[in-house]
Design a protein around this motif. Structure first.
Motif: not given
Length: 429
Positions: A392-396
């Motif tokens: 999820x953090x990698x999407x940002x």
């Protein structure tokens, strides 16, 4: 010879990424004039609006100032809201800009273009539910997120003095509704550290209302079931298969006539094009208030106008429209970037092909769940917990890379983390 002028209306995930890439490629060198238009002066990634609303992130840290970013990335920023489009004259009209007192700062303006890109996103769909707009907050933009945050602060102040329950109702158990519900529970568990000594999670009552037969209806059953287990565990009251007939001051009235009492009300159900598209009478607008486009994202019947993201209706070969997701807007921006470069060189454009890479939902500190779509298998891979949180953090991070480039995005992320060490974990002002 005058450089081509590419005007992009909307600074969301798709529009800002497109302006950034075109600006660095063509704007800095003067090969084209890139102009980005938005009614706000600050960009926040839309999937993070619920975090702004509850105070988990501060827009002064996470927010991107269009003017500063445009200076460094080769595009010009104009503040304004779309008020009209004249395809024959190749110009758009921007409405007046008003100050906080309602006084006109800048009058209505005509902005010429050689190529126009509509990227003004989407808004929640009330489906004409009576009084929904009057009583609910729609978390569609930074302004509404800040309004929710202020109301939440007022309620917390009152709650600390009275010890009464804080009841919050959320219509729509998609990603926004589910993430907001989880984040609110996290905040209520944390506010005691900030001097709200009389508040704990027992004072919070969250109602999550969904008309479908499961939460996260667009995601696989396993993802939905796991998210429901987490929400049940933290005490969110789920109303599944329940339709709202009317919104009143006291809460939500269901089709069965039951009142779900809610002091603070949020509408996060459905997606449609923004009301600003209704003024574009010369363009094909669908029933969901979206601009109809062809496979190359050109507006049907128009040679020099494109639309991307949630405001565009692009029907895939399967007969289904491209879904209103941030990943779709980003992919459309990337394809249109390449197509515009090809078009300026006299080369052919390529049709857009949507790739579903899966979906991830953050459940605050409690968990994260999602599914990843593989290229080698048609089945999806279910993930949860720490791995899902990292993804999820990698999407940002990918979003930041589209705005700054990978190296600058890494520096930016590091700077954000360093700032957070010295700032409060919650924005309670």
């Amino acid at each position: 010879m005058t450089a081509n002028r590419i005007v992009i209306v909307g600074g969301g995930a798709g529009g800002l990424a497109l302006a950034s890439k075109l600006g660095r490629k063509l704007g800095l060198s003067g090969e084209a004039e890139i102009c980005l238009v938005d009614k706000s002066s600050v960009h926040i990634w839309k999937p993070k609006l619920h975090e702004v609303a509850v105070g988990v992130i501060d827009q002064s840290v996470e927010g991107l100032l269009y003017r500063d970013h445009g200076l460094k990335n080769g595009y010009r920023f104009l503040r304004g809201e779309l008020a009209g489009c004249n395809p024959q004259a190749k110009s758009i009209t921007l409405s007046s800009v008003l100050n906080d007192d309602g006084e006109e700062l800048i009058g209505q303006r005509e902005i010429p273009y050689d190529y126009l890109v509509l990227a003004i996103g989407g808004i929640s769909n009330s489906f004409n539910t009576p009084s929904a707009e009057e009583h609910c907050i729609f978390l569609d933009n930074l302004e509404s997120a800040n309004r929710f945050h202020q109301k939440l602060l007022d309620d917390l102040l009152l709650l600390d003095e009275t010890n009464e329950k804080l009841s919050i109702g959320i219509v729509g158990a998609g990603a926004t509704g589910v993430e907001l519900a989880a984040e609110l529970h996290h905040v209520l568990e944390s506010v005691k550290d900030f001097g709200y000594l009389n508040i704990d999670k027992s004072h919070l009552e969250i109602h999550l209302i969904e008309a479908a037969q499961k939460i996260l209806p667009a995601l696989p059953d396993k993802v939905s079931a796991r998210a429901q287990t987490v929400l049940d565990h933290i005490g969110v009251r789920l109303h599944i298969g329940v339709q709202v007939k009317e919104v009143v001051k006291e809460g939500f009235v269901t089709q069965d006539g039951v009142l779900i009492e809610s002091g603070l009300k949020v509408w996060a159900a459905g997606v449609k094009g923004p009301d600003a598209l209704q003024v574009l009478t010369e363009l094909p607008i669908s029933k969901r208030n979206q601009v109809e486009v062809d496979a190359c994202m050109r507006v049907k019947g128009q040679e020099y106008i494109y639309a991307i993201g949630d405001c565009a209706m692009l029907i895939q070969d399967s007969g289904r429209p491209v879904p209103p997701r941030a990943q779709a807007a980003s992919q459309m921006a990337e394809t249109l970037y390449k197509n515009l470069l090809n078009r300026l060189k006299g080369k052919a454009e390529k049709p857009f092909v949507y790739q579903d890479y899966g979906s991830l939902v953050s459940l605050s500190r409690f968990s994260a769940v999602g599914n990843l779509m593989g290229n080698l298998r048609s089945r999806s891979l279910f993930i949860e917990g720490y791995l899902a949180r990292l993804m999820y953090m990698s999407l940002y991070q990918r979003h930041l890379a589209s705005l700054y480039g990978w190296f600058s995005a890494a520096i930016y992320s590091l700077a954000q983390r360093l700032l957070k060490w010295q700032r409060p974990k919650l924005k309670l002002h």
